[in-house]
Design a protein around this motif. Sequence first.
Motif, PDB file in Angstrom:
ATOM      1  N   THR A 148      38.045 -41.467   3.979  1.00 29.47           N
ATOM      2  CA  THR A 148      37.053 -40.419   4.238  1.00 29.47           C
ATOM      3  C   THR A 148      37.287 -39.712   5.564  1.00 29.47           C
ATOM      4  O   THR A 148      38.063 -40.162   6.402  1.00 29.47           O
ATOM      5  CB  THR A 148      35.630 -41.019   4.309  1.00 29.47           C
ATOM      6  N   LEU A 163      35.357 -37.653   1.053  1.00 30.78           N
ATOM      7  CA  LEU A 163      36.757 -38.042   1.010  1.00 30.78           C
ATOM      8  C   LEU A 163      37.626 -36.988   1.702  1.00 30.78           C
ATOM      9  O   LEU A 163      37.343 -35.794   1.629  1.00 30.78           O
ATOM     10  CB  LEU A 163      37.243 -38.190  -0.435  1.00 30.78           C
ATOM     11  N   ARG A 208      30.826 -40.627  -0.458  1.00 32.81           N
ATOM     12  CA  ARG A 208      32.233 -41.042  -0.561  1.00 32.81           C
ATOM     13  C   ARG A 208      32.507 -41.952  -1.750  1.00 32.81           C
ATOM     14  O   ARG A 208      33.590 -41.897  -2.330  1.00 32.81           O
ATOM     15  CB  ARG A 208      32.706 -41.677   0.736  1.00 32.81           C
TER      16      ARG A 208
END
Length: 166
Positions: free
Chosen positions: A12, A25, A55
């Motif tokens: 991320t 991400l 994420r």
Amino acid sequence: MRRLVLMRHAKTEANHVEGDKARRLNPRGVQDAQEAGVALRGLGVDYALVSSAVRTRETFAHLGLDVPVEFQDALYYGGTETMLQRIAEMGDDVECLLVVGHAPTVPSLVAELAYASNRAEADQAQCWFPTAAYTVFSFDGSWESLGEGDLDHVHLDAVTRPDKHH
């Protein structure tokens, strides 16, 4: 024989103005998730539990799995006991469950489940479980038995880290 796949979200961005739960991400994370998805499709995943964080949702989306999914806040905020309890709530119709979560919960649960069958890998999971890594376990019996602490019948099948997706 049931399969459980425990996966840490993909790589991320370092931070996000809206806080940790909103982190997205980065390009490497997208690629790692897509590569992991190719391998995971071959395992026959038929259900997924995914943390409600951005994420983990993005990781799941980039895996490309066409399976029912539940996004759960408990997998973001809770620890290993909470994750194991959510797994134990799965119905008997689920044969292969994917759980996408975070460190330190995922590596800790991997180590706990791996300890009986592969102590070296259990130690490794605690020390190094990078983003987009996942571990596959197999066992006979019900999901509920895991929640009851019956872990002697759980076998570690594979540990895959991003550099091993190729």
